[in-house]
Write an enzyme that holds these catalytic residues in place. Sequence first.
Site, PDB file in Angstrom:
ATOM      1  N   GLY A 208      21.013  56.947  17.152  1.00 43.43           N
ATOM      2  CA  GLY A 208      21.316  55.678  17.814  1.00 43.43           C
ATOM      3  C   GLY A 208      22.507  55.000  17.175  1.00 43.43           C
ATOM      4  N   ASN A 209      22.698  53.736  17.485  1.00 37.10           N
ATOM      5  CA  ASN A 209      23.775  52.981  16.822  1.00 37.10           C
ATOM      6  C   ASN A 209      23.339  51.528  16.643  1.00 37.10           C
ATOM      7  OD1 ASN A 209      24.734  51.361  19.217  1.00 37.10           O
ATOM      8  ND2 ASN A 209      25.040  53.437  20.005  1.00 37.10           N
ATOM      9  N   PHE A 210      24.179  50.737  15.973  1.00 40.91           N
ATOM     10  CA  PHE A 210      23.773  49.389  15.570  1.00 40.91           C
ATOM     11  C   PHE A 210      24.018  48.313  16.636  1.00 40.91           C
ATOM     12  CE2 PHE A 210      24.526  51.344  11.303  1.00 40.91           C
ATOM     13  CZ  PHE A 210      23.203  51.276  10.876  1.00 40.91           C
ATOM     14  N   SER A 211      24.374  48.696  17.840  1.00 45.16           N
ATOM     15  CA  SER A 211      24.636  47.668  18.862  1.00 45.16           C
ATOM     16  C   SER A 211      23.381  46.817  19.085  1.00 45.16           C
ATOM     17  CB  SER A 211      25.041  48.356  20.176  1.00 45.16           C
ATOM     18  OG  SER A 211      25.003  47.418  21.222  1.00 45.16           O
ATOM     19  N   ALA A 276      26.958  50.328  24.019  1.00 42.22           N
ATOM     20  CA  ALA A 276      27.488  51.327  23.080  1.00 42.22           C
ATOM     21  C   ALA A 276      26.735  52.628  23.367  1.00 42.22           C
ATOM     22  CB  ALA A 276      27.264  50.869  21.654  1.00 42.22           C
TER      23      ALA A 276
END
Length: 404
Positions: A208-211, A276
């Site tokens: 995943g990502n930090f968005s 994102a």
Amino acid sequence: MFLQGKKIVLGVTGSIAAYKIPHFVRLLKKEGAEVKVILTNSAQDFVSPLALATVSKNNVLCTISNAAVWNNHVELGLWADVLLIAPCSANTLAKFANGICDNLLTAVYLSARCTVFIAPAMDEDMWKHPATRANIEKVMQYGNKIVPVGRGELASGLIGEGRMAEPEDMLYMLQDFFADTNKPLLGQKALVTAGPTYERLDPVRFIGNFSSGKMGIAIADSLANKGANVTLVLGPSAYSATNKNINTIHVESAKEMHTTCMELAEITHIMVLAAAVADYRPNEIANEKIKKKEDKLTITLTKTDDILADIGKIKQPWQTLVGFALETNNEIEAARKKLKDKKADIIILNSLKDAGAGFGHDTNKVTLLNKNGTTFAYELQSKKAVAEIIVNSIIKHMHDEKDI
Ligand code: CTP
């Protein structure tokens, strides 16, 4: 208080209904409107300038000029947010329809750039005469709005159609009009993507990502506040939209987000892709939890479908497509390339180099680029304020304005 501070030029012509106008002006004033009244010569037989000057708290204007004063009709036409002619006699209607300019009111009418409302008042036979019908058609073609006439007792003593709309109804009509002008996106469908995507590796892990989704949610909120019917396609986020004009569809992966967006894209006017989205997903999702074995584990990834680029391929001229570019070097150049390659109308550039901008923060610092080559860098500000800037740029784009 939709009329607070609104500038209304009220043209009054020769009709018995003019006796209701001082009451109408009081209603407008109570709602906070600024009112300037123009009386034609024959209107003065039905209502006095003094009465209207008193209730409007402004000079009443009757002629283009008198001995020492020239009433600037162009200035009045530009000052007004709305020009309302009430009551409008058959005679003045005919002058409007044919561009006749022989008094202050007709000169203001021809100079006005604002919306013009015409509230006719006349006897039924005059109202139904083909000449009046044709004049009504003509002024409607000019973009003027006709306030529907009422039915009831007429000056002739006959009962029929042709009465000026009641002051209260004209007030509600103006309130509706100004409520709508505050909602320039009424009737527009919008799609916003927000948040991260999670690409599953096995039943308990993902890439995943930090968005946080905050920027996209703020944009969805601003679009909805301006009247758009918004669908928010939201990846896994701790935040959610509270606006009742936003319909949220929760998705997890890039694939789900892509499928949902492609279904909506054909019927949506405004698309803002702020999510994102993962560029790669694991080749396969293990059915069982991946066990710890070797020192090194290799995961093979496959490119995901690019939602922005795929919508860009099918985009129609009536649609507006906005993307984001998150860059770390050669920012403007890279963003301009993204704008071109993905066929977006506007790209919002986020630089990770700017403190307080990007993932997780409540603030953001963006540069807007549009396909006409305009670039505009904004200062660091709240995501809510940035959302307003973005949505206002979309509105400008929709009106074909070159600047953003
Ligand atoms: N985007 C998308 N679908 C993807 C990847 C990105 O719709 N599969 C959209 C994002 O929502 C954003 C824009 O494309 O509006 C640009 O995203 P970004 O990650 O900056 O660019 P990429 O195209 O992924 O290119 P790169 O990562 O190489 O910079």
